[in-house]
Design a protein around this motif. Structure first.
Motif, PDB file in Angstrom:
ATOM      1  N   MET A   1       0.748  -1.318   0.143  1.00  0.00           N
ATOM      2  CA  MET A   1      -0.489  -0.039  -0.267  1.00  0.00           C
ATOM      3  C   MET A   1       0.907   1.329  -0.261  1.00  0.00           C
ATOM      4  N   LEU A   2       0.563   2.196  -0.616  1.00  0.00           N
ATOM      5  CA  LEU A   2       1.008   3.119  -0.725  1.00  0.00           C
ATOM      6  C   LEU A   2       0.972   4.719   0.874  1.00  0.00           C
ATOM      7  N   THR A   3       2.405   4.871   0.637  1.00  0.00           N
ATOM      8  CA  THR A   3       1.734   5.901   1.367  1.00  0.00           C
ATOM      9  C   THR A   3       1.627   7.441   1.441  1.00  0.00           C
ATOM     10  N   SER A   4       1.316   8.453   1.563  1.00  0.00           N
ATOM     11  CA  SER A   4       1.545   9.750   1.156  1.00  0.00           C
ATOM     12  C   SER A   4       2.500  10.552   1.266  1.00  0.00           C
ATOM     13  N   VAL A   5       3.043  11.649   0.361  1.00  0.00           N
ATOM     14  CA  VAL A   5       4.343  11.726  -0.369  1.00  0.00           C
ATOM     15  C   VAL A   5       4.540  12.988   0.939  1.00  0.00           C
ATOM     16  N   ASN A   6       5.500  13.724   0.965  1.00  0.00           N
ATOM     17  CA  ASN A   6       5.548  15.092   1.539  1.00  0.00           C
ATOM     18  C   ASN A   6       5.924  15.903   0.250  1.00  0.00           C
ATOM     19  N   MET A   7       4.815  16.791   0.189  1.00  0.00           N
ATOM     20  CA  MET A   7       4.178  17.477  -1.122  1.00  0.00           C
ATOM     21  C   MET A   7       4.819  18.415  -1.204  1.00  0.00           C
ATOM     22  N   GLU A   8       5.685  19.351   0.797  1.00  0.00           N
ATOM     23  CA  GLU A   8       6.305  20.453   0.158  1.00  0.00           C
ATOM     24  C   GLU A   8       8.241  19.641   0.034  1.00  0.00           C
ATOM     25  N   LEU A   9       8.876  18.960   0.514  1.00  0.00           N
ATOM     26  CA  LEU A   9      10.052  17.411  -0.045  1.00  0.00           C
ATOM     27  C   LEU A   9       9.686  17.874  -1.416  1.00  0.00           C
ATOM     28  N   LEU A  10       8.917  17.331  -2.045  1.00  0.00           N
ATOM     29  CA  LEU A  10       8.460  17.239  -3.612  1.00  0.00           C
ATOM     30  C   LEU A  10       9.516  18.710  -4.394  1.00  0.00           C
ATOM     31  N   ARG A  11       7.873  19.593  -4.042  1.00  0.00           N
ATOM     32  CA  ARG A  11       8.240  21.578  -4.430  1.00  0.00           C
ATOM     33  C   ARG A  11       9.651  21.889  -3.877  1.00  0.00           C
ATOM     34  N   ALA A  12      10.267  21.285  -2.961  1.00  0.00           N
ATOM     35  CA  ALA A  12      11.554  21.785  -2.687  1.00  0.00           C
ATOM     36  C   ALA A  12      12.173  20.992  -3.873  1.00  0.00           C
ATOM     37  N   LEU A  13      12.085  20.184  -4.468  1.00  0.00           N
ATOM     38  CA  LEU A  13      13.952  19.868  -4.814  1.00  0.00           C
ATOM     39  C   LEU A  13      13.008  19.697  -6.384  1.00  0.00           C
ATOM     40  N   ALA A  14      12.516  20.537  -6.911  1.00  0.00           N
ATOM     41  CA  ALA A  14      12.100  20.174  -8.317  1.00  0.00           C
ATOM     42  C   ALA A  14      12.574  21.934  -8.310  1.00  0.00           C
ATOM     43  N   MET A  76      14.747  11.714   5.362  1.00  0.00           N
ATOM     44  CA  MET A  76      13.647  12.392   4.144  1.00  0.00           C
ATOM     45  C   MET A  76      13.602  11.804   3.007  1.00  0.00           C
ATOM     46  N   PHE A  77      14.942  11.058   2.328  1.00  0.00           N
ATOM     47  CA  PHE A  77      15.039  10.214   1.370  1.00  0.00           C
ATOM     48  C   PHE A  77      14.724   9.362   1.787  1.00  0.00           C
ATOM     49  N   ASP A  78      14.632   8.386   3.209  1.00  0.00           N
ATOM     50  CA  ASP A  78      14.395   7.109   2.903  1.00  0.00           C
ATOM     51  C   ASP A  78      13.334   7.110   2.755  1.00  0.00           C
ATOM     52  N   ASP A  79      11.742   7.906   2.996  1.00  0.00           N
ATOM     53  CA  ASP A  79      10.935   7.805   3.370  1.00  0.00           C
ATOM     54  C   ASP A  79      10.082   7.814   1.400  1.00  0.00           C
ATOM     55  N   LEU A  80      11.106   9.208   0.776  1.00  0.00           N
ATOM     56  CA  LEU A  80      10.810   9.343  -0.708  1.00  0.00           C
ATOM     57  C   LEU A  80      11.953   8.810  -1.699  1.00  0.00           C
ATOM     58  N   SER A  81      12.351   7.716  -0.905  1.00  0.00           N
ATOM     59  CA  SER A  81      13.078   6.088  -1.194  1.00  0.00           C
ATOM     60  C   SER A  81      11.515   5.412  -1.605  1.00  0.00           C
ATOM     61  N   ALA A  82      10.832   5.665  -0.164  1.00  0.00           N
ATOM     62  CA  ALA A  82       9.944   3.441  -0.041  1.00  0.00           C
ATOM     63  C   ALA A  82       9.065   4.367  -0.760  1.00  0.00           C
ATOM     64  N   PHE A  83       8.378   5.473  -1.176  1.00  0.00           N
ATOM     65  CA  PHE A  83       6.703   6.100  -1.597  1.00  0.00           C
ATOM     66  C   PHE A  83       7.408   5.953  -3.212  1.00  0.00           C
ATOM     67  N   PHE A  84       8.410   5.852  -4.371  1.00  0.00           N
ATOM     68  CA  PHE A  84       9.062   5.757  -5.118  1.00  0.00           C
ATOM     69  C   PHE A  84       8.997   4.376  -5.489  1.00  0.00           C
ATOM     70  N   GLY A  85       9.240   3.797  -4.647  1.00  0.00           N
ATOM     71  CA  GLY A  85       9.752   2.226  -4.602  1.00  0.00           C
ATOM     72  C   GLY A  85       8.518   1.354  -4.512  1.00  0.00           C
ATOM     73  N   GLY A  86       7.661   2.096  -3.733  1.00  0.00           N
ATOM     74  CA  GLY A  86       5.834   1.884  -3.548  1.00  0.00           C
ATOM     75  C   GLY A  86       5.083   1.695  -5.072  1.00  0.00           C
ATOM     76  N   LEU A  87       5.218   3.096  -5.549  1.00  0.00           N
ATOM     77  CA  LEU A  87       4.708   3.017  -6.977  1.00  0.00           C
ATOM     78  C   LEU A  87       5.795   2.475  -7.712  1.00  0.00           C
ATOM     79  N   ALA A  88       6.294   2.017  -7.930  1.00  0.00           N
ATOM     80  CA  ALA A  88       7.864   1.479  -9.096  1.00  0.00           C
ATOM     81  C   ALA A  88       6.516  -0.100  -8.766  1.00  0.00           C
ATOM     82  N   GLU A  89       6.696  -0.823  -7.933  1.00  0.00           N
ATOM     83  CA  GLU A  89       5.959  -2.240  -6.968  1.00  0.00           C
ATOM     84  C   GLU A  89       4.339  -1.624  -7.719  1.00  0.00           C
ATOM     85  N   SER A  90       3.846  -0.929  -7.475  1.00  0.00           N
ATOM     86  CA  SER A  90       2.557  -1.335  -7.535  1.00  0.00           C
ATOM     87  C   SER A  90       2.589  -1.197  -8.687  1.00  0.00           C
ATOM     88  N   SER A  91       2.821  -0.042 -10.434  1.00  0.00           N
ATOM     89  CA  SER A  91       2.697  -0.207 -11.326  1.00  0.00           C
ATOM     90  C   SER A  91       3.415  -1.770 -11.696  1.00  0.00           C
TER      91      SER A  91
END
Length: 102
Positions: A1-14, A76-91
């Motif tokens: 199951m995917l967890t939410s991602v920190n949108m502030e983090l994504l905006r900061a890295l964009a 912070m990057f562990d959390d982001l990695s887990a989120f995107f890893g979950g997206l990859a697995e789900s896809s």
């Protein structure tokens, strides 16, 4: 199951300059003058970007005499990695799943 991602983090890295700062800080802790040297950005511009990264909890500060060093928060990057890893697995799991039209 995917967890939410920190949108502030994504905006900061964009932002390209903030992403460059993050990549530099992944190698070593640096002070503002190092970052000015490495990026060619003006100090006031860098300070604004570093503030955004601090507010997003991407970087932490460490005073050292009259300088302030910046370092990444790896969790912070562990959390982001887990989120995107979950997206990859789900896809992968959903690759052949199609919702019927109509």
């Amino acid at each position: 199951m995917l967890t939410s991602v920190n949108m502030e983090l994504l905006r900061a890295l964009a932002d390209p300059l903030r992403l460059r700062i993050v990549c530099l800080l992944a190698r070593e802790s640096l002070c503002t003058s190092h970052l000015v040297q490495e990026t060619g950005a003006r100090q006031t511009n860098l300070s604004n970007h570093l503030r955004v990264l601090r507010e997003a909890s991407v970087v932490a500060t460490e005073p050292c005499g009259r300088f302030t060093y910046y370092k990444l928060d790896p969790e912070m990057f562990d959390d982001l990695s887990a989120f995107f890893g979950g997206l990859a697995e789900s896809s992968r799991e959903a690759a052949n799943t199609k919702r019927p039209c109509g």
